[in-house]
Design a protein around this motif. Structure first.
Motif, PDB file in Angstrom:
ATOM      1  N   ILE A  60       6.562  -3.867  16.532  1.00 45.41           N
ATOM      2  CA  ILE A  60       6.385  -3.065  17.750  1.00 45.41           C
ATOM      3  C   ILE A  60       4.902  -2.848  18.016  1.00 45.41           C
ATOM      4  O   ILE A  60       4.449  -2.928  19.159  1.00 45.41           O
ATOM      5  N   LEU A  61       4.144  -2.581  16.962  1.00 51.56           N
ATOM      6  CA  LEU A  61       2.704  -2.379  17.120  1.00 51.56           C
ATOM      7  C   LEU A  61       2.014  -3.633  17.656  1.00 51.56           C
ATOM      8  O   LEU A  61       1.181  -3.553  18.568  1.00 51.56           O
ATOM      9  N   VAL A  62       2.362  -4.798  17.131  1.00 51.78           N
ATOM     10  CA  VAL A  62       1.778  -6.058  17.610  1.00 51.78           C
ATOM     11  C   VAL A  62       2.181  -6.313  19.060  1.00 51.78           C
ATOM     12  O   VAL A  62       1.356  -6.724  19.880  1.00 51.78           O
ATOM     13  N   LEU A  63       3.436  -6.050  19.390  1.00 55.46           N
ATOM     14  CA  LEU A  63       3.900  -6.253  20.760  1.00 55.46           C
ATOM     15  C   LEU A  63       3.168  -5.342  21.738  1.00 55.46           C
ATOM     16  O   LEU A  63       2.693  -5.797  22.789  1.00 55.46           O
ATOM     17  N   LEU A  64       3.034  -4.071  21.395  1.00 55.57           N
ATOM     18  CA  LEU A  64       2.328  -3.141  22.276  1.00 55.57           C
ATOM     19  C   LEU A  64       0.850  -3.493  22.390  1.00 55.57           C
ATOM     20  O   LEU A  64       0.279  -3.438  23.480  1.00 55.57           O
ATOM     21  N   TRP A  65       0.230  -3.844  21.272  1.00 54.85           N
ATOM     22  CA  TRP A  65      -1.193  -4.179  21.309  1.00 54.85           C
ATOM     23  C   TRP A  65      -1.439  -5.441  22.135  1.00 54.85           C
ATOM     24  O   TRP A  65      -2.446  -5.555  22.830  1.00 54.85           O
ATOM     25  N   VAL A 112       0.830  -1.210   0.000  1.00 51.32           N
ATOM     26  CA  VAL A 112       0.000   0.000   0.000  1.00 51.32           C
ATOM     27  C   VAL A 112       0.864   1.259   0.000  1.00 51.32           C
ATOM     28  O   VAL A 112       0.601   2.210  -0.740  1.00 51.32           O
ATOM     29  N   PHE A 113       1.896   1.278   0.819  1.00 49.58           N
ATOM     30  CA  PHE A 113       2.716   2.473   0.939  1.00 49.58           C
ATOM     31  C   PHE A 113       3.934   2.468   0.026  1.00 49.58           C
ATOM     32  O   PHE A 113       4.710   3.428   0.022  1.00 49.58           O
ATOM     33  N   GLY A 114       4.143   1.405  -0.738  1.00 45.59           N
ATOM     34  CA  GLY A 114       5.266   1.348  -1.660  1.00 45.59           C
ATOM     35  C   GLY A 114       6.618   1.269  -0.977  1.00 45.59           C
ATOM     36  O   GLY A 114       7.606   1.767  -1.509  1.00 45.59           O
ATOM     37  N   LEU A 115       6.672   0.663   0.187  1.00 48.60           N
ATOM     38  CA  LEU A 115       7.912   0.515   0.940  1.00 48.60           C
ATOM     39  C   LEU A 115       8.445  -0.897   0.771  1.00 48.60           C
ATOM     40  O   LEU A 115       7.682  -1.832   0.517  1.00 48.60           O
ATOM     41  N   PRO A 116       9.748  -1.074   0.928  1.00 44.75           N
ATOM     42  CA  PRO A 116      10.235  -2.459   1.022  1.00 44.75           C
ATOM     43  C   PRO A 116       9.732  -3.085   2.319  1.00 44.75           C
ATOM     44  O   PRO A 116       9.565  -2.393   3.331  1.00 44.75           O
ATOM     45  N   TYR A 117       9.473  -4.367   2.283  1.00 38.77           N
ATOM     46  CA  TYR A 117       8.854  -5.002   3.449  1.00 38.77           C
ATOM     47  C   TYR A 117       9.752  -4.940   4.672  1.00 38.77           C
ATOM     48  O   TYR A 117       9.274  -4.988   5.799  1.00 38.77           O
ATOM     49  N   ARG A 118      11.041  -4.805   4.480  1.00 37.97           N
ATOM     50  CA  ARG A 118      11.956  -4.737   5.628  1.00 37.97           C
ATOM     51  C   ARG A 118      11.750  -3.469   6.444  1.00 37.97           C
ATOM     52  O   ARG A 118      12.007  -3.452   7.644  1.00 37.97           O
ATOM     53  N   LYS A 119      11.308  -2.390   5.789  1.00 43.96           N
ATOM     54  CA  LYS A 119      11.065  -1.143   6.524  1.00 43.96           C
ATOM     55  C   LYS A 119       9.734  -1.182   7.271  1.00 43.96           C
ATOM     56  O   LYS A 119       9.535  -0.410   8.199  1.00 43.96           O
ATOM     57  N   ALA A 120       8.819  -2.043   6.884  1.00 41.43           N
ATOM     58  CA  ALA A 120       7.536  -2.161   7.578  1.00 41.43           C
ATOM     59  C   ALA A 120       7.577  -3.221   8.669  1.00 41.43           C
ATOM     60  O   ALA A 120       6.677  -3.292   9.498  1.00 41.43           O
ATOM     61  N   LEU A 121       8.622  -4.027   8.683  1.00 36.28           N
ATOM     62  CA  LEU A 121       8.706  -5.155   9.610  1.00 36.28           C
ATOM     63  C   LEU A 121       8.813  -4.710  11.064  1.00 36.28           C
ATOM     64  O   LEU A 121       8.042  -5.157  11.916  1.00 36.28           O
TER      65      LEU A 121
END
Length: 131
Positions: free
Chosen positions: A74-79, A60-69
């Motif tokens: 962190i979001l999953v851990l916090l949630w 969706v954001f046109g990023l390499p998957y390594r930058k979204a990892l």
């Protein structure tokens, strides 16, 4: 096998059922096998959802998957720490998500994406005919 009283009071009736099963003299408690299969299955389910979220965000954001990892991790851990502090809150959140969030992802979003794909296909074929 358990009866209605134990089934109503038990948090995990399947686990309570397998705790009472004896297959032979060698396999006394198959509940450990059932519990391990549930844990392993849940691990693969969460890993697959995490992978789908990372790939979806990177597309969706046109990023390499390594930058979204890392941000997704962190979001999953916090949630997971903030989402529900105990089991009853977890079950309540699951009940509410089945009512409000689940229909969005099962009915609304697929219909919207299907309509968007139809519009994109129609617009693409119209542009192809004009040229």
């Amino acid at each position: 096998m358990l009866g209605t009283d134990i089934t109503e009071r038990s948090i995990f009736p399947l686990l309570s059922t397998f705790a009472n099963v004896q297959l032979s003299e060698y396999v006394q408690r198959p509940d450990v096998i059932v519990l391990m299969s549930i844990i392993i299955g849940d691990f693969f389910k969460v890993a697959l959802f995490f992978y789908a979220a990372v790939v979806g965000i990177s597309d969706v954001f046109g990023l390499p998957y390594r930058k979204a990892l890392i941000p997704c991790g962190i979001l999953v851990l916090l949630w997971s720490q903030i989402g529900a502090t105990n089991l009853s809150e977890h079950f309540e959140f699951g009940r509410l998500s089945l009512i409000y969030i689940h229909p969005l992802f099962v009915y609304v979003f697929p219909c919207l994406f299907f309509l968007m794909a139809l519009l994109r296909r129609r617009r693409g074929s119209r542009n192809f005919k004009e040229t």
